[in-house]
Motif scaffolding. Structure first.
Motif, PDB file in Angstrom:
ATOM      1  N   TRP A 113      -2.420   3.110  18.001  1.00  0.00           N
ATOM      2  CA  TRP A 113      -1.080   3.641  17.751  1.00  0.00           C
ATOM      3  C   TRP A 113      -0.176   2.598  17.103  1.00  0.00           C
ATOM      4  CZ3 TRP A 113      -0.289   8.530  17.506  1.00  0.00           C
ATOM      5  CH2 TRP A 113      -1.094   9.394  18.246  1.00  0.00           C
ATOM      6  N   VAL A 114      -0.369   1.347  17.476  1.00  0.00           N
ATOM      7  CA  VAL A 114       0.427   0.280  16.862  1.00  0.00           C
ATOM      8  C   VAL A 114       0.141   0.216  15.369  1.00  0.00           C
ATOM      9  CG1 VAL A 114       0.777  -2.218  16.801  1.00  0.00           C
ATOM     10  CG2 VAL A 114       0.590  -1.047  18.999  1.00  0.00           C
ATOM     11  N   TRP A 115      -1.124   0.310  14.999  1.00  0.00           N
ATOM     12  CA  TRP A 115      -1.486   0.272  13.575  1.00  0.00           C
ATOM     13  C   TRP A 115      -0.951   1.488  12.831  1.00  0.00           C
ATOM     14  CZ3 TRP A 115      -2.657  -3.810  11.030  1.00  0.00           C
ATOM     15  CH2 TRP A 115      -3.272  -4.882  11.672  1.00  0.00           C
ATOM     16  N   ILE A 116      -0.993   2.640  13.433  1.00  0.00           N
ATOM     17  CA  ILE A 116      -0.477   3.856  12.778  1.00  0.00           C
ATOM     18  C   ILE A 116       1.028   3.726  12.542  1.00  0.00           C
ATOM     19  CG2 ILE A 116      -0.046   6.320  13.121  1.00  0.00           C
ATOM     20  CD1 ILE A 116      -2.792   6.476  14.505  1.00  0.00           C
ATOM     21  N   VAL A 117       1.773   3.272  13.553  1.00  0.00           N
ATOM     22  CA  VAL A 117       3.228   3.101  13.404  1.00  0.00           C
ATOM     23  C   VAL A 117       3.539   2.057  12.343  1.00  0.00           C
ATOM     24  CG1 VAL A 117       5.298   2.298  14.611  1.00  0.00           C
ATOM     25  CG2 VAL A 117       3.744   3.894  15.746  1.00  0.00           C
ATOM     26  N   LEU A 118       2.783   0.977  12.309  1.00  0.00           N
ATOM     27  CA  LEU A 118       2.990  -0.071  11.316  1.00  0.00           C
ATOM     28  C   LEU A 118       2.738   0.443   9.903  1.00  0.00           C
ATOM     29  CD1 LEU A 118       3.640  -3.075  10.890  1.00  0.00           C
ATOM     30  CD2 LEU A 118       1.202  -3.523  11.047  1.00  0.00           C
ATOM     31  N   ILE A 119       1.683   1.199   9.684  1.00  0.00           N
ATOM     32  CA  ILE A 119       1.374   1.743   8.360  1.00  0.00           C
ATOM     33  C   ILE A 119       2.438   2.733   7.917  1.00  0.00           C
ATOM     34  CG2 ILE A 119      -0.260   3.212   7.109  1.00  0.00           C
ATOM     35  CD1 ILE A 119      -2.505   1.776   8.690  1.00  0.00           C
ATOM     36  N   VAL A 120       2.892   3.595   8.828  1.00  0.00           N
ATOM     37  CA  VAL A 120       3.951   4.557   8.487  1.00  0.00           C
ATOM     38  C   VAL A 120       5.235   3.820   8.116  1.00  0.00           C
ATOM     39  CG1 VAL A 120       5.431   6.356   9.459  1.00  0.00           C
ATOM     40  CG2 VAL A 120       2.972   6.457   9.813  1.00  0.00           C
ATOM     41  N   ALA A 121       5.577   2.752   8.852  1.00  0.00           N
ATOM     42  CA  ALA A 121       6.783   1.974   8.552  1.00  0.00           C
ATOM     43  C   ALA A 121       6.679   1.311   7.183  1.00  0.00           C
ATOM     44  CB  ALA A 121       7.009   0.926   9.638  1.00  0.00           C
ATOM     45  N   LEU A 122       5.517   0.764   6.841  1.00  0.00           N
ATOM     46  CA  LEU A 122       5.334   0.142   5.528  1.00  0.00           C
ATOM     47  C   LEU A 122       5.423   1.166   4.406  1.00  0.00           C
ATOM     48  CD1 LEU A 122       2.510  -2.453   6.241  1.00  0.00           C
ATOM     49  CD2 LEU A 122       4.902  -2.904   5.741  1.00  0.00           C
ATOM     50  N   LEU A 123       4.837   2.336   4.600  1.00  0.00           N
ATOM     51  CA  LEU A 123       4.935   3.388   3.586  1.00  0.00           C
ATOM     52  C   LEU A 123       6.375   3.836   3.388  1.00  0.00           C
ATOM     53  CD1 LEU A 123       1.784   5.553   4.373  1.00  0.00           C
ATOM     54  CD2 LEU A 123       2.155   4.078   2.388  1.00  0.00           C
ATOM     55  N   LEU A 124       7.121   3.959   4.475  1.00  0.00           N
ATOM     56  CA  LEU A 124       8.523   4.352   4.396  1.00  0.00           C
ATOM     57  C   LEU A 124       9.343   3.297   3.653  1.00  0.00           C
ATOM     58  CD1 LEU A 124      10.600   6.471   5.241  1.00  0.00           C
ATOM     59  CD2 LEU A 124      10.943   5.184   7.340  1.00  0.00           C
ATOM     60  N   CYS A 125       9.100   2.020   3.953  1.00  0.00           N
ATOM     61  CA  CYS A 125       9.799   0.939   3.246  1.00  0.00           C
ATOM     62  C   CYS A 125       9.452   0.945   1.762  1.00  0.00           C
ATOM     63  CB  CYS A 125       9.451  -0.416   3.860  1.00  0.00           C
ATOM     64  SG  CYS A 125      10.207  -0.693   5.461  1.00  0.00           S
ATOM     65  N   GLY A 126       8.215   1.184   1.431  1.00  0.00           N
ATOM     66  CA  GLY A 126       7.804   1.258   0.028  1.00  0.00           C
ATOM     67  C   GLY A 126       8.474   2.412  -0.694  1.00  0.00           C
ATOM     68  N   ALA A 127       8.575   3.556  -0.044  1.00  0.00           N
ATOM     69  CA  ALA A 127       9.221   4.713  -0.669  1.00  0.00           C
ATOM     70  C   ALA A 127      10.700   4.453  -0.895  1.00  0.00           C
ATOM     71  CB  ALA A 127       9.013   5.958   0.199  1.00  0.00           C
ATOM     72  N   ILE A 128      11.368   3.850   0.082  1.00  0.00           N
ATOM     73  CA  ILE A 128      12.793   3.529  -0.071  1.00  0.00           C
ATOM     74  C   ILE A 128      12.987   2.501  -1.177  1.00  0.00           C
ATOM     75  CG2 ILE A 128      14.760   2.430   1.075  1.00  0.00           C
ATOM     76  CD1 ILE A 128      13.800   3.755   3.670  1.00  0.00           C
ATOM     77  N   GLY A 129      12.135   1.493  -1.254  1.00  0.00           N
ATOM     78  CA  GLY A 129      12.226   0.484  -2.307  1.00  0.00           C
ATOM     79  C   GLY A 129      12.009   1.083  -3.692  1.00  0.00           C
ATOM     80  N   ALA A 130      11.054   1.980  -3.827  1.00  0.00           N
ATOM     81  CA  ALA A 130      10.801   2.618  -5.126  1.00  0.00           C
ATOM     82  C   ALA A 130      11.983   3.475  -5.542  1.00  0.00           C
ATOM     83  CB  ALA A 130       9.525   3.469  -5.041  1.00  0.00           C
ATOM     84  N   TRP A 131      12.550   4.225  -4.607  1.00  0.00           N
ATOM     85  CA  TRP A 131      13.717   5.052  -4.917  1.00  0.00           C
ATOM     86  C   TRP A 131      14.889   4.178  -5.366  1.00  0.00           C
ATOM     87  CZ3 TRP A 131      18.590   5.195  -2.679  1.00  0.00           C
ATOM     88  CH2 TRP A 131      19.407   6.233  -3.106  1.00  0.00           C
ATOM     89  N   TYR A 132      15.134   3.065  -4.657  1.00  0.00           N
ATOM     90  CA  TYR A 132      16.225   2.156  -5.009  1.00  0.00           C
ATOM     91  C   TYR A 132      15.995   1.555  -6.388  1.00  0.00           C
ATOM     92  CZ  TYR A 132      19.444  -1.773  -4.807  1.00  0.00           C
ATOM     93  OH  TYR A 132      20.430  -2.672  -5.090  1.00  0.00           O
ATOM     94  N   TRP A 133      14.773   1.130  -6.678  1.00  0.00           N
ATOM     95  CA  TRP A 133      14.475   0.507  -7.967  1.00  0.00           C
ATOM     96  C   TRP A 133      14.648   1.494  -9.116  1.00  0.00           C
ATOM     97  CZ3 TRP A 133      10.438   0.969 -11.638  1.00  0.00           C
ATOM     98  CH2 TRP A 133      10.421  -0.042 -12.582  1.00  0.00           C
ATOM     99  N   LEU A 134      14.228   2.733  -8.920  1.00  0.00           N
ATOM    100  CA  LEU A 134      14.376   3.746  -9.965  1.00  0.00           C
ATOM    101  C   LEU A 134      15.840   4.090 -10.197  1.00  0.00           C
ATOM    102  CD1 LEU A 134      11.397   6.121  -9.140  1.00  0.00           C
ATOM    103  CD2 LEU A 134      11.616   4.586 -11.102  1.00  0.00           C
TER     104      LEU A 134
END
Length: 148
Positions: A25-46
């Protein structure tokens, strides 16, 4: 064996009673958090690369009589974004007294674009000239003293 040794032998931690860590569960939460950060970063950059929209508003012209004082209708401050990037820098800092170019004008290399207020530099020059004159008089006095 005495009694204290047998009591010490009985002090053991039962590995079966330990709870297994929930690493999955720790790994699943960590991967979801990284994906969310990546999506927010891509939206901000665009959205960062978009140019700001500017609406130009023409001021109303107010006619005044010849005896009325002329007042400023609109005072504004801000910044200008050039269509083509150009770097213009003064060798010294100071207050502008005259601007010789306007937006959109073609300029040549070495052309004077603006004039800076040189009052401070003129005062320094006058002070340096006065010091030079004083030092020259002192040198002449020393030369006369040496000749005597």
């Amino acid at each position: 064996m005495d009694r204290s040794d047998t009591l010490i032998d009985q002090l053991r931690i039962d590995d079966a009673s330990r709870e297994e860590p929930r690493t999955r569960w720790v790994w699943i939460v960590l991967i979801v958090a990284l994906l969310l950060c990546g999506a927010i970063g891509a939206w901000y950059w665009l959205n960062l690369s978009r140019a700001l929209e500017v609406t130009v508003i023409a001021p109303d012209v107010i006619e005044v009589g010849s005896s009325a004082p002329v007042a400023s209708v609109l005072d504004a401050s801000g910044f200008v974004v050039a269509r083509r990037q150009a770097t213009v820098a003064a060798e010294v800092t100071g207050k502008l007294t005259e601007v010789l170019v306007e937006e959109g004008m073609t300029v040549e290399a070495g052309q004077v674009l603006a004039r800076l207020d040189d009052a401070t530099e003129q005062a320094r020059l006058d002070l340096s000239r006065a010091r030079l004159s004083s030092e020259q008089r002192i040198v002449r006095e020393i030369e006369v003293s040496l000749a005597d």
